[in-house]
Scaffold this motif. Structure first.
Motif, mmCIF file in Angstrom:
data_model
loop_
_atom_site.group_PDB
_atom_site.id
_atom_site.type_symbol
_atom_site.label_atom_id
_atom_site.label_comp_id
_atom_site.label_asym_id
_atom_site.label_seq_id
_atom_site.Cartn_x
_atom_site.Cartn_y
_atom_site.Cartn_z
ATOM 1 N N GLN A 1 -2.242 -46.777 -41.557
ATOM 2 C CA GLN A 1 -2.582 -48.186 -41.334
ATOM 3 C C GLN A 1 -2.702 -48.959 -42.647
ATOM 4 N N LYS A 2 -3.288 -48.342 -43.665
ATOM 5 C CA LYS A 2 -3.554 -49.036 -44.911
ATOM 6 C C LYS A 2 -2.356 -49.058 -45.852
ATOM 7 N N LEU B 1 8.223 -48.964 -35.549
ATOM 8 C CA LEU B 1 8.561 -47.800 -34.729
ATOM 9 C C LEU B 1 7.744 -46.592 -35.171
ATOM 10 N N ILE B 2 7.262 -45.812 -34.192
ATOM 11 C CA ILE B 2 6.606 -44.537 -34.448
ATOM 12 C C ILE B 2 7.516 -43.423 -33.930
ATOM 13 N N LEU B 3 7.847 -42.475 -34.797
ATOM 14 C CA LEU B 3 8.623 -41.297 -34.420
ATOM 15 C C LEU B 3 7.689 -40.097 -34.358
ATOM 16 N N LEU B 4 7.729 -39.364 -33.244
ATOM 17 C CA LEU B 4 6.857 -38.197 -33.049
ATOM 18 C C LEU B 4 7.720 -37.035 -32.566
ATOM 19 N N PHE C 1 -1.792 -47.969 -32.973
ATOM 20 C CA PHE C 1 -0.606 -48.831 -33.105
ATOM 21 C C PHE C 1 -0.240 -49.382 -31.720
ATOM 22 N N PRO C 2 -1.063 -50.270 -31.168
ATOM 23 C CA PRO C 2 -0.953 -50.637 -29.752
ATOM 24 C C PRO C 2 0.306 -51.402 -29.379
#
Length: 525
Positions: A151-152, A159-162, A192-193
């Motif tokens: 976040q910082k 985009l979030i890749l998991l 990360f809503p």
């Protein structure tokens, strides 16, 4: 009279001079105003993209019209809800878990995770383990500080890749496995809503680990959860409940394809489940993938692929069945112009590979796609040279559509890796009384590997350079383990020096508190 006349003339001249200056200023102001309004009308949308920090955020560079797409890539979180630091990790399971608490299936995962602290019933927690310990799965504090650092440190995330494995190894209770998966994914969603997520299932995200079938009874339950946190939609029901795979439009003329590699690996289900007895196309996934690539091509969209286990070698052993490697490589070769890159986890090292398309050494070697491998968050990697946790910042760039083709060009611009030296951080936090410790930038493909872009051509060139440059190869190998100094805790090296009897040495490791008095810079490598 003459003096008065001269005075009037001078006054008139000053008035005319001031009037002319004022007119010039007014005209200049009007011209500037008209120029500003013209530029604003043409570019107002682009100028304000960066103000919306959600899934539609676009960062347009000042030098040209390139749009940046920022992705965060996490993998193999393996969160341990019942972490007990006094449980020393030992072969073969390497589990740091309070068995008194974890063997009772009625005990709540949420209540254990909420504090982030040790869950030790009969023993005192070990010193210098605030963020966990090497060869153990992820302590909640480590996961929390990872989310906080992302976040910082990474702005304007699109985009979030998991790449799978949210759950710790070797759970005895199915409820604990499911609840941990729900907890991890919900925490990411809450952090990360408004961000698009592309995820895949790992081999321990099913219970028991490695056990999954076509139309497995677990898949509908998982589907409902992922719908509830807005990672999947109703349109994904058929493919996900059939085989745990799906495709999603990521925006930016980019499509994400998530494959379920649990069907493809050699240790699927049971040890006696030989590759020769497997179906040609498990759950119809290869036919589905080819169909999705064809549809994307028709829509002039490019593709990224995410999976858990990569094709190729894992710890000196082929991971996928050979027939699946051949079929998958053939599909990727057909659509090599569309597939930008592939993202995998599971392996113990941070790697960059190329998907080869020929089956022997006859003729030239062809590569169709770049494969990136992220070993992830968990410090439990006993077979690797070390295990400092990492996550990655992946930067894509998008050129605007050309009027004659109506196609956008998406490039993988660079990958930036962040690391967390867990042994050092455990000692720093004890002495500084501050838990606000950020992860550090370890390397980037651009500044450390010299790649202007990450694609088949640049990776081939970089690999060729390493063949004749030992220093560059050693740097790559060092980064594979995130600068870990061996795969043992610092205390073990001292105890090896002191004791030759195994029991005495084990007691030493469990009791020795090695302090850290050195300095640490968040930008150090």
């Amino acid at each position: 009279m003459q003096r008065e006349s001269q005075s009037l003339i001078k006054t008139h001249q000053r008035f005319n001079s001031c009037t002319i200056k004022r007119v010039i200023r007014i005209i200049s102001f009007v011209i500037l105003l008209l120029l500003f309004l013209t530029l604003y009308q043409n570019n107002s949308k682009d100028a304000f993209y960066s103000l919306n920090f959600n899934r539609n955020t676009r960062i347009r560079t000042q030098k040209d019209s390139t749009i940046k797409l920022n992705a965060v890539w996490m993998s193999d979180i393996h969160l341990e809800p019942f972490f007990c630091s006094s449980e020393y990790p030992q072969y073969p399971d390497y589990i740091c878990r309070d068995n008194v608490f974890s063997l009772n299936c009625s005990n709540s995962v949420d209540s254990s995770l909420s504090s982030g602290l040790d869950c030790c019933t009969n023993q005192n927690p070990a010193e210098y383990t605030y963020f966990g310990r090497l060869n153990c799965d992820t302590k909640p504090n480590l996961f929390f500080t990872q989310l906080h650092s992302i976040q910082k440190q990474i702005q304007n995330i699109n985009l979030i890749l998991l790449s799978g494995d949210f759950v710790a190894h070797s759970f005895k209770c199915k409820s604990h496995s499911i609840d941990t998966l729900k907890y991890v994914t919900t925490q990411i969603q809450n952090t990360f809503p408004n961000t698009t997520v592309l995820f895949t299932l790992g081999n321990v995200d099913v219970f028991p680990a490695n056990h999954i079938e076509v139309e497995d009874h677990q898949l509908p339950l998982l589907f409902e959860h992922f719908v509830s946190i807005h990672w999947l939609k109703a349109a994904h029901r058929m493919s996900f409940q059939l085989g745990g795979y799906y495709a999603i439009d990521l925006g930016f003329d980019l499509v994400g394809i998530s494959i379920n590699t649990n069907f493809l690996v050699q240790n699927h289900h049971e040890a006696e489940d030989k590759c020769e007895s497997r179906p040609t196309d498990p759950a119809g996934m290869f036919a589905w993938m080819k169909h999705e690539l064809i549809q994307s091509r028709k829509l002039s969209k490019q593709v990224i692929v995410i999976g858990h286990a990569a094709p190729g070698m894992k710890e000196q052993k082929m991971d996928w069945c050979d027939d699946y490697v051949a079929l998958y490589s053939s599909i990727c070769e057909q659509f090599s112009d569309q597939i930008i890159a592939q993202f995998f986890g599971d392996f113990n090292r941070d790697e960059i590979r190329l998907l080869s398309t020929n089956s022997d050494f006859s003729g030239s070697l062809n590569h169709s796609s770049v494969m990136l491998i992220n070993p992830g968050t968990t410090p439990r990697r006993p077979s690797s040279p070390g295990a400092n946790p990492i996550h990655k910042h992946v930067v894509f760039s998008t050129e605007p559509k050309e009027s004659n083709t109506n196609v956008s060009k998406v490039d993988l611009e660079q990958v930036i890796t962040y690391w967390f030296p867990i042994e050092r951080m455990n000692r720093i936090v004890s002495h500084s009384n501050s838990t606000d410790l950020l992860w550090s930038r370890l390397y980037s493909t651009r500044s450390d590997y010299g790649m202007s872009r990450v694609n088949v051509e640049t990776v081939q060139k970089w690999m060729l350079a390493m063949e004749s440059n030992l220093t560059e190869l050693e740097k790559y190998i060092r980064f594979q383990s995130a600068n870990a100094i061996g795969n043992r805790e610092y205390t073990e090296y001292l105890c090896d020096m002191k004791y030759t009897v195994y029991k005495d040495r084990l007691k030493c490791v469990q009791s020795l508190n090695l302090s850290y008095s050195g300095s640490y810079s968040s930008s150090s490598r």
